[in-house]
Design a protein around this motif. Structure first.
Motif, short mmCIF file in Angstrom:
data_model
loop_
_atom_site.label_atom_id
_atom_site.label_comp_id
_atom_site.label_asym_id
_atom_site.label_seq_id
_atom_site.Cartn_x
_atom_site.Cartn_y
_atom_site.Cartn_z
N PHE A 75 1.94 -10.28 7.99
CA PHE A 75 1.53 -10.02 9.35
C PHE A 75 0.03 -9.81 9.36
N VAL A 76 -0.67 -10.48 10.26
CA VAL A 76 -2.11 -10.37 10.36
C VAL A 76 -2.43 -9.69 11.68
N LYS A 77 -3.17 -8.59 11.59
CA LYS A 77 -3.58 -7.87 12.79
C LYS A 77 -5.08 -8.05 12.94
N LYS A 78 -5.49 -8.63 14.05
CA LYS A 78 -6.90 -8.87 14.28
C LYS A 78 -7.56 -7.61 14.81
N ASP A 79 -8.76 -7.34 14.30
CA ASP A 79 -9.56 -6.22 14.76
C ASP A 79 -10.44 -6.75 15.88
N THR A 80 -10.22 -6.27 17.10
CA THR A 80 -10.97 -6.79 18.24
C THR A 80 -12.05 -5.83 18.71
N SER A 81 -12.36 -4.82 17.92
CA SER A 81 -13.38 -3.86 18.33
C SER A 81 -14.77 -4.48 18.22
N ASP A 82 -15.74 -3.79 18.81
CA ASP A 82 -17.13 -4.24 18.72
C ASP A 82 -17.60 -4.24 17.27
N ASN A 83 -17.13 -3.25 16.49
CA ASN A 83 -17.56 -3.16 15.10
C ASN A 83 -17.15 -4.40 14.31
N ALA A 84 -16.00 -4.99 14.64
CA ALA A 84 -15.57 -6.20 13.95
C ALA A 84 -16.53 -7.35 14.25
N VAL A 85 -17.02 -7.41 15.46
CA VAL A 85 -17.98 -8.46 15.83
C VAL A 85 -19.28 -8.25 15.07
N TYR A 86 -19.72 -7.01 14.95
CA TYR A 86 -20.94 -6.72 14.20
C TYR A 86 -20.76 -7.07 12.72
N ARG A 87 -19.60 -6.76 12.18
CA ARG A 87 -19.33 -7.09 10.77
C ARG A 87 -19.33 -8.61 10.56
N GLU A 90 -22.85 -9.69 10.49
CA GLU A 90 -23.45 -9.32 9.22
C GLU A 90 -22.98 -10.27 8.11
N ALA A 91 -21.70 -10.63 8.13
CA ALA A 91 -21.17 -11.57 7.14
C ALA A 91 -21.85 -12.93 7.26
N PHE A 92 -22.14 -13.34 8.49
CA PHE A 92 -22.82 -14.62 8.71
C PHE A 92 -24.24 -14.59 8.14
N VAL A 93 -24.95 -13.50 8.39
CA VAL A 93 -26.31 -13.36 7.85
C VAL A 93 -26.26 -13.33 6.33
N LEU A 94 -25.31 -12.56 5.78
CA LEU A 94 -25.16 -12.48 4.32
C LEU A 94 -24.80 -13.84 3.73
N GLN A 95 -24.03 -14.63 4.47
CA GLN A 95 -23.65 -15.96 3.97
C GLN A 95 -24.89 -16.82 3.73
N MET A 96 -25.83 -16.74 4.64
CA MET A 96 -27.05 -17.53 4.45
C MET A 96 -27.81 -17.05 3.21
N PHE A 97 -27.88 -15.72 3.00
CA PHE A 97 -28.55 -15.20 1.81
C PHE A 97 -27.83 -15.62 0.54
N VAL A 98 -26.51 -15.43 0.53
CA VAL A 98 -25.72 -15.73 -0.67
C VAL A 98 -25.79 -17.22 -1.00
N GLU A 99 -25.72 -18.05 0.02
CA GLU A 99 -25.73 -19.50 -0.21
C GLU A 99 -27.05 -19.95 -0.85
N ASN A 135 -19.66 -1.63 2.94
CA ASN A 135 -20.78 -1.12 3.73
C ASN A 135 -21.79 -2.20 4.08
N GLY A 136 -21.69 -3.35 3.43
CA GLY A 136 -22.62 -4.43 3.71
C GLY A 136 -24.04 -4.02 3.39
N ILE A 137 -24.99 -4.49 4.19
CA ILE A 137 -26.38 -4.09 4.00
C ILE A 137 -26.88 -3.29 5.20
N GLY A 138 -26.00 -2.92 6.09
CA GLY A 138 -26.36 -2.04 7.20
C GLY A 138 -26.63 -2.71 8.52
N ILE A 139 -26.53 -4.02 8.59
CA ILE A 139 -26.80 -4.72 9.86
C ILE A 139 -25.79 -4.30 10.92
N ALA A 140 -24.51 -4.26 10.55
CA ALA A 140 -23.46 -3.91 11.51
C ALA A 140 -23.66 -2.49 12.04
N LYS A 141 -24.00 -1.57 11.16
CA LYS A 141 -24.22 -0.18 11.60
C LYS A 141 -25.41 -0.08 12.54
#
Length: 157
Positions: A75-87, A90-99, A135-141
């Motif tokens: 069962f997959v439960k989607k997180d629809t909060s604002d924090n999920a959007v920020y995360r 942040e994952a998108f920005v990190l993807q560019m760095f990692v790539e 915790n990522g790198i703090g962009i979401a926070k």
């Protein structure tokens, strides 16, 4: 020069499939075949059946929906909060760095050409998603704090 015909991929997959799963899939497809020729009525009945299956899954009777009444369900439960959007951002920005940090000429690891580029990108995406889950790198926070300071949304992730 000889041309070899390509075997039917779908028939090969069906032949290799688990017999119980194959019969369950076949019976579902047969139930979708419209007896009256009315496609709309058939799709409405299919939607009602899916809703009943979802209700059964939420009451914990998922085993009866699986082939032979056994197996595992996820069962997959989607997180629809604002924090999920920020995360996700942040994952998108990190993807560019990692790539950019991944090796460019690693054909032995990722493959050559477009396929290698796609695999490299997929690896970077998965790595960045995992990094952002923590915790990522703090962009979401920071985005959550600025949103809260602006007057709306949640403040911490």
């Amino acid at each position: 020069m000889t041309v070899a015909p390509v075997p039917d991929l779908i028939l090969d997959v069906m032949a290799a499939a688990d017999p119980a799963a194959r019969s369950a899939a076949t019976s579902k497809l047969e139930r979708l075949t419209p007896a009256s020729g009315d496609f709309g009525a058939t799709m409405a009945e299919s939607a009602r059946s899916a809703a009943a299956d979802t209700a059964a899954a939420s009451t914990g009777t998922m085993g009866s929906l699986l082939p032979g009444g056994t197996g595992h369900a996820t069962f997959v439960k989607k997180d629809t909060s604002d924090n999920a959007v920020y995360r996700k951002f942040e994952a998108f920005v990190l993807q560019m760095f990692v790539e950019t940090m991944l090796p460019q000429n690693a054909n032995d690891v990722f493959g050559k050409g477009t396929a290698g580029t796609v695999w490299r990108s997929m690896l970077a995406e998965q790595l960045s998603n995992e990094m952002a889950k923590g915790n990522g790198i703090g962009i979401a926070k920071q985005l959550a704090k600025s949103r809260a300071a602006a007057g709306g949304g949640q403040s911490e992730s």
